[in-house]
Design a protein around this motif. Structure first.
Motif, mmCIF file in Angstrom:
data_model
loop_
_atom_site.group_PDB
_atom_site.id
_atom_site.type_symbol
_atom_site.label_atom_id
_atom_site.label_comp_id
_atom_site.label_asym_id
_atom_site.label_seq_id
_atom_site.Cartn_x
_atom_site.Cartn_y
_atom_site.Cartn_z
ATOM 1 N N ALA A 120 0.819 -1.206 0.000
ATOM 2 C CA ALA A 120 0.000 0.000 0.000
ATOM 3 C C ALA A 120 0.856 1.259 0.000
ATOM 4 C CB ALA A 120 -0.939 -0.010 1.204
ATOM 5 N N LEU A 190 2.668 -2.125 9.693
ATOM 6 C CA LEU A 190 1.513 -1.280 9.365
ATOM 7 C C LEU A 190 1.221 -1.374 7.874
ATOM 8 C CD1 LEU A 190 2.409 1.912 11.443
ATOM 9 C CD2 LEU A 190 0.560 0.331 11.912
ATOM 10 N N ILE A 193 -0.393 -4.695 6.998
ATOM 11 C CA ILE A 193 -1.793 -4.770 7.433
ATOM 12 C C ILE A 193 -2.682 -4.079 6.415
ATOM 13 C CG2 ILE A 193 -3.424 -3.898 9.152
ATOM 14 C CD1 ILE A 193 -1.291 -4.399 11.276
ATOM 15 N N VAL A 194 -2.300 -2.842 6.039
ATOM 16 C CA VAL A 194 -3.126 -2.104 5.082
ATOM 17 C C VAL A 194 -3.158 -2.843 3.748
ATOM 18 C CG1 VAL A 194 -3.415 0.070 3.864
ATOM 19 C CG2 VAL A 194 -2.620 0.074 6.223
ATOM 20 N N ILE A 197 -5.455 -5.975 3.994
ATOM 21 C CA ILE A 197 -6.877 -5.664 4.160
ATOM 22 C C ILE A 197 -7.423 -4.946 2.929
ATOM 23 C CG2 ILE A 197 -8.507 -4.326 5.550
ATOM 24 C CD1 ILE A 197 -6.895 -5.004 7.971
ATOM 25 N N ASN A 198 -6.607 -4.096 2.314
ATOM 26 C CA ASN A 198 -7.153 -3.188 1.305
ATOM 27 C C ASN A 198 -6.766 -3.478 -0.139
ATOM 28 O OD1 ASN A 198 -8.935 -1.476 2.395
ATOM 29 N ND2 ASN A 198 -7.571 0.259 2.589
ATOM 30 N N LEU A 199 -5.717 -4.242 -0.376
ATOM 31 C CA LEU A 199 -5.234 -4.374 -1.748
ATOM 32 C C LEU A 199 -5.492 -5.745 -2.353
ATOM 33 C CD1 LEU A 199 -4.058 -1.606 -1.381
ATOM 34 C CD2 LEU A 199 -1.886 -2.413 -2.234
ATOM 35 N N ARG A 200 -6.466 -6.453 -1.825
ATOM 36 C CA ARG A 200 -6.760 -7.769 -2.373
ATOM 37 C C ARG A 200 -7.413 -7.642 -3.738
ATOM 38 N NH1 ARG A 200 -10.687 -9.286 1.374
ATOM 39 N NH2 ARG A 200 -10.414 -7.254 2.345
ATOM 40 N N ALA A 201 -7.090 -8.567 -4.635
ATOM 41 C CA ALA A 201 -7.700 -8.562 -5.966
ATOM 42 C C ALA A 201 -9.185 -8.867 -5.825
ATOM 43 C CB ALA A 201 -7.022 -9.611 -6.837
#
Lengths: 659, 206
Positions: A120, A190, A193-194, A197-201
C-alpha cells in the motif's frame, strides 16, 4: 460505473506538473536503482540478502561459543568475549536473521499472493528496510569500537544494563539498535496490514487468502502491538543511562522487575512473530507437495489467530522464578498450556493434509517435514516449562537452550529454508540442485540434532546457561563435546545450502513457470515476476486460486482478455515513482543514532554548557531525517503508467513520464 | 446508477480502489494509533505502578501539581479537537478558507497547551524542586507527560505544514483524507491526554 472505476491516479493525469522541482531517480539498473527502489520484490530481496549475511555472522558467533565450550576450562574466549558472543548471537539470530527473512517473504510473496501490484505504501516499505539496516549497523558497530559489542544478553535485564554495571557505550548501541529495529518492524507491519486488508484482488475474500498471507497479517498485528512494550522499556533504560532518571535505579524507588515484565510482554509475542510466518510457509508447501488442499483451512487460520491472541497473555512464564505469587503463577501456567491447543491443532491439520496425499519428496518438502517433526519436539519441551514447578528446575539451564533452539532452528529456520527452496524458482527463474539441496537438508538435520539434543541432558544435569566455561568434574564433558561436533556439522550443512543456492542463482538450470504445480496465485506469474507483477489484475474464484485457474484455463483466459482491454482503456498499469527520500531519512537516522549511542558525552572542560560533539551529531542526523521526511511528503505518492504488449513486455520505451 | 452522484459530490467515506472501501491512509492511521495505544499504555502503567511504591522522601504529588492550570490546558486541548473536526469538515466540502482558519485555531490551541506544559515543567523544577532525576515521581511524571507533549509538538508541526501546504494550491477537496488522517492523530493525542489527566492528576485528588 466508468466514473467509479476511474481512480485518483487517472483523474490527476490532466493536472499540471508540480510547481516545485524535486529530483526523481529513474535508474532501472545499477546501484542507484536498488538504493531508490520502491518495488516490493526488490525490497524483499534486500531483506533476504541482509538476513543471509547476518545468518553467516550469527552462525560464526555460535561456532565461537561452541568452540569455547567444547572442553572444560577452555580459554579460547575470555569471559567478556563470551558475553559479547552469546548476546550478539541471540540478538543477531532473532532480529537480524529470522525476522528479516520473514520480512523478505512478506515483501516478495504476500502481494503476489493477493493479486496486488505493490504494497500500500511503497516508499514507507523502502524506509522500513533502510531503518532495519541502520539498526543492524548500530547493533554491530561495537565490534569495531573500543567499547566492544553489546554484552548484557539479548534480554538486557536491568540492573545489569544500567550505567552502574555497564558503563561503556556497548549497551547504548544495543538499546539504540533495538529501538530502530522496532521502528522498522512497526512501519513494515503497518504497511502489510493495510496491504492485506485493502489491496486484495477482486474476489479474494479474507477466507480465500493463502495461509501464508493470513499468518503475515497475524504477525503484523503482533508486531504493532508488542513492539511498543519493548520500545518503552528501552526508552526507560535509555533515559536512565543518558539522563540519570530512576526507572530501574533501586536506591531511588525504581524496580528492575518492571523491565522483565515490559520485556516479556514484548518477548513472548515475539516468539510467535518468529514462528507464525514459518507456520504459514509450511501451510503452503505441504499442500503443494501432497497435491491436496490444506486440510481444515479455516481451523488453521483461526488457530493461527488464537495463538496470536493468547500470545499476549503468557509473558510471565518467563518469570516463574521471580516469585510472582501462586495465583499469578498458576494463571500464567494455565494460559501457557492453553496455547499448546491451537498449536497442536495446526500440527494435526498438517498431518491431515499429508494423509492420503501423493507426496513428492522435493527439497522444500524435506525441510517442511523436518519442520513438523522438530517443531513438535520443541513444543513438547515447551509444554514441560509451562508447569511452573518443573520450570523452577529447568529455568536458566541448558534445557531451555535446547528447547528454544528446537523451536527456532527446527521450527522457524527449517521453515524459512524450506521457503527459500520453494520460492527460489519464482524469485530468480532458476532451480537449485535437487541433489545438493537434499544433501544440505540431511547434513543440517543431523547436525542440528547432534548439537541440540544432548543439551536437554546437559540442562537436566544442571549445566547453567550463559556460563563461559565449566569444570571437568561436573559430568558435562562428553555432552558438550558432542554438541560442538554437531555445531560444526550444522555449519557445514548450512554452508552447503548457501553455496548451492548462490551457485543456482548464477548457473542453475532455467526453471519453467510454476515448477512445483502449485496452488496459490504467485505461481501464475512468469519467473522472475515482471516489475508490474500482474499483466491483468486477476479475479479470484476459489481458495487455491491458481489451482482453480489451471482447471478452468479457457474461462479464465477469456475473462482476462476482457479485463486487459478494460484496464488499458482506463490508463494502463499504474507504477509508483522511485524515491531517494527513504534512504536519505535512513541516513539521517544513522547519523543521529551514532550521536546518541556511540559518541562520548562532552568533556565539560572542553565544551562547557549544553553543546558538544554528541549533541551536534545527534542534531545533524535529526535535521537530515526531518528534511528528508518533509521532501518525501512534498514529493507526493505519484507514479506513471505503463501499457503492455500481449506478451507482457512494456510498450514504448517505458519512460517514467510524470502525469 | 450512482455514477453521476459520485462524480458530483466526492464520497469521503468510501474509496472504490480499495478492497474494503476504507482509504489506505485512514487504515494506516488507525493501525498506527492502535500501536500508539500500547506505547502510552506501557508508560501510564509504569507511572501507576511506581505511584504505589514511593520510597521515603518522594514529593507528594498534590503539593506539586497545580490542578487549575492543568484543567485549563486540558480544556484548551479539547477545544482544539473541536476545531480540528471543523477543519476536516471544511476541506471535505472544499472550503479551503474555512479549513485554514480552523487549522490555525487548532495550532494556536495546541501551542497554548504546549506553553502551559513548558510553564508547568519550569515551575515544578525551579519552585517545587521536582526534577526528572531526584525522585521516582519526577522520573515517571516528566517522561510520561513529556512523551505526550512530544506527540502534541509533532501534531503542531504537522498541522502547520499542512496549513502552509494549503497555500501552494495543491491541497484540494480530493486530498481531504490527508487532513482527515492528521485529524485522527490529533484527536487520539487529545484522548490520551484525557487518560493521562485522569490517571496522573485527578487520581491524586481522590
Amino acid at each position: 460505473m466508468e466514473a467509479l472505476a476511474k481512480t485518483d491516479f487517472i483523474a490527476k493525469e490532466e493536472q499540471a506538473a508540480k510547481p516545485f522541482v524535486l529530483w526523481r531517480p529513474t535508474a532501472q539498473t545499477g546501484l542507484m536503482s536498488w538504493l531508490t527502489t520502491v518495488d516490493h520484490k526488490r525490497i524483499g530481496l534486500l531483506y533476504g540478502a541482509s538476513a543471509l549475511f547476518f545468518l553467516v555472522v550469527g552462525g560464526l558467533e555460535a561456532l565461537f561459543i561452541r568452540i569455547q565450550l567444547a572442553v572444560p576450562n577452555n580459554t579460547f574466549l575470555s569471559s567478556a568475549q563470551y558475553n559479547e558472543m552469546f548476546t550478539m548471537h541471540a540478538t543477531t539470530m532473532i532480529f537480524l536473521v529470522v525476522m528479516p527473512l520473514g520480512a523478505a517473504f512478506f515483501n516478495f510473496i504476500m502481494p503476489l499472493q493477493i493479486g496486488a501490484r505493490d504494497v500500500a505504501f511503497p516508499r514507507l516499505n523502502a524506509f522500513s528496510f533502510w531503518t532495519f539496516l541502520v539498526g543492524a549497523i548500530i547493533l554491530n558497530i561495537g565490534w569495531f569500537r573500543p567499547d566492544g559489542a553489546p554484552d548484557a544478553g539479548w534480554f538486557g535485564y536491568t540492573p545489569l544494563t544500567t550505567r552502574t554495571y555497564s558503563p561503556t557505550h556497548a549497551v547504548d548501541m544495543w538499546v539504540m539498535g533495538l529501538q530502530l529495529l522496532g521502528v522498522a518492524s512497526i512501519a513494515a507491519a503497518l504497511n502489510f496490514i493495510v496491504t492485506i486488508i485493502n489491496l486484495r484482488a477482486p474476489g479474494m475474500a479474507m477466507m480465500r487468502l493463502p495461509v501464508f498471507t493470513w499468518m503475515t497479517l497475524v504477525t503484523s498485528f503482533l508486531i504493532i502491538l508488542s513492539f511498543p512494550a519493548i520500545t518503552i522499556a528501552l526508552v526507560e533504560i535509555m533515559m536512565d543511562r543518558l539522563f540519570g532518571t530512576n526507572f530501574f535505579e533501586v536506591s531511588n524507588g525504581g524496580m528492575p522487575i518492571l523491565w522483565q515484565h515490559l520485556f516479556w510482554i514484548f518477548g513472548h509475542p515475539e516468539v510467535y512473530i518468529l514462528i507464525l510466518p514459518a507456520m504459514g510457509i509450511i501451510s503452503e508447501i505441504l499442500p503443494t507437495f501432497a497435491r491436496k488442499p490444506l486440510f481444515g483451512y479455516p481451523i488453521v487460520v483461526f488457530s493461527g489467530a488464537s495463538i496470536g491472541f493468547l500470545g499476549f497473555g503468557v509473558w510471565s512464564h518467563h518469570m516463574f522464578t521471580t516469585g510472582m505469587g501462586t495465583v499469578a503463577t498458576a494463571a500464567f501456567a494455565l494460559m501457557t498450556m492453553a496455547i499448546a491447543v491451537p498449536t497442536g491443532v495446526k500440527i494435526f491439520n498438517w498431518i491431515g493434509t499429508l494423509w492420503g496425499g501423493h507426496l513428492t519428496m522435493r527439497t522444500p518438502m524435506m525441510f517442511a517435514l523436518g519442520f513438523v517433526w522438530m517443531f513438535m519436539i520443541g513444543g513438547f519441551s515447551g509444554i514441560m516449562h509451562a508447569a511452573a514447578p518443573a520450570d523452577l528446575q529447568q529455568h536458566g539451564s541448558y534445557f531451555i537452550v535446547a528447547h528454544f533452539h528446537y523451536v527456532l532452528i527446527g521450527g522457524s529456520l527449517f521453515a524459512l529454508l524450506a521457503g527459500i527452496q520453494y520460492w527460489f524458482p519464482l524469485m530468480f527463474g532458476r532451480r537449485v540442485s535437487e541433489f545438493w539441496g537434499k544433501t544440505s537438508f540431511w547434513v543440517i538435520f543431523v547436525g542440528f540434532n547432534v548439537t541440540f539434543f544432548p543439551m536437554h541432558f546437559l540442562g537436566l544435569e544442571g549445566m547453567p546457561r550463559r556460563t563461559f566455561t565449566y569444570d571437568g568434574n561436573m559430568g558435562w564433558n562428553l555432552g558438550n563435546f558432542i554438541c560442538t561436533v554437531g555445531a560444526f556439522i550444522l555449519g557445514i550443512g548450512l554452508a552447503i545450502y548457501l553455496i548451492a543456492m548462490v551457485y543456482a542463482y548464477y548457473k542453475g538450470p532455467r526453471s519453467l513457470k510454476d515448477p512445483w504445480d502449485a496452488r496459490t496465485l504467485e505461481w501464475s506469474l512468469p519467473n522472475p515476476p515482471p516489475v508490474y507483477n500482474f499483466q491483468v489484475t486477476p479475479t479470484i474464484h476459489a481458495r487455491d486460486s491458481w489451482w482453480y485457474e489451471k482447471q478452468h484455463a479457457d474461462e479464465i483466459a477469456k475473462e482476462e482478455a476482457e479485463h486487459a482491454k478494460a484496464e488499458d482503456t482506463h490508463g494502463g498499469i499504474h507504477m509508483p515513482f522511485q524515491s531517494i527520500y527513504p534512504i536519505l531519512a535512513g541516513l539521517g537516522i544513522l547519523i543521529g543514532s551514532i550521536g546518541v549511542s556511540v559518541v562520548d558525552p562532552a568533556d565539560p572542560t572542553k565544551y562547557p554548557g549544553f553543546w558538544g560533539p554528541k549533541i551536534a551529531v545527534t542534531i545533524i542526523g535529526g535535521a537530515i531525517m526531518f528534511v528528508a521526511v518533509v521532501l518525501w511528503s512534498l514529493e507526493g505518492n505519484e507514479g506513471y503508467h505503463i501499457h503492455l504488449n500481449p506478451d507482457g513486455s512494456i510498450k514504448g520505451d517505458g519512460a517514467q513520464k510524470h502525469y | 446508477m450512482s455514477s453521476q452522484a459520485a462524480a458530483a459530490t466526492l464520497d469521503h467515506h468510501h474509496d472504490p480502489t480499495t478492497s474494503t472501501g476504507i482509504p489506505n491512509k485512514k487504515l494506516l492511521m488507525w493501525a498506527f494509533l492502535a500501536s500508539d495505544c500500547m506505547f502510552f499504555g506501557c508508560l501510564i502503567s509504569t507511572h501507576l505502578i511506581y505511584r504505589l511504591h514511593p520510597p521515603p522522601g518522594t514529593p507528594i504529588a498534590r503539593q506539586v501539581f497545580s490542578i487549575e492550570l492543568t484543567s485549563f490546558s486540558t480544556f484548551i486541548l479539547l477545544m482544539s479537537s473541536l476545531m480540528m473536526a471543523l477543519a476536516v469538515n471544511a476541506i471535505q466540502k472544499g472550503n479551503l478558507k474555512s479549513m485554514r482558519w480552523s487549522l490555525l485555531t487548532t495550532i494556536f490551541f495546541g501551542c497554548i497547551f504546549l506553553g502551559c506544559q513548558v510553564f508547568e515543567f519550569n515551575t515544578f523544577v525551579h519552585e517545587k524542586h521536582l526534577t526528572i532525576t531526584n525522585s521516582i515521581l519526577g522520573t515517571t511524571f516528566f517522561t510520561l507527560t513529556g512523551t505526550h507533549g512530544l506527540h502534541v509538538l509533532i501534531g503542531v508541526i504537522w498541522l502547520s505544514g499542512m496549513l502552509l501546504y494549503s497555500f501552494t494550491g495543491n491541497l484540494t477537496q480530493k486530498d481531504a483524507i490527508d487532513v482527515e488522517s492528521m485529524g485522527l492523530y490529533w484527536h487520539f493525542v487529545d484522548i490520551v491526554w484525557i487518560v493521562i489527566f485522569t490517571a496522573v492528576y485527578l487520581l491524586e485528588y481522590i
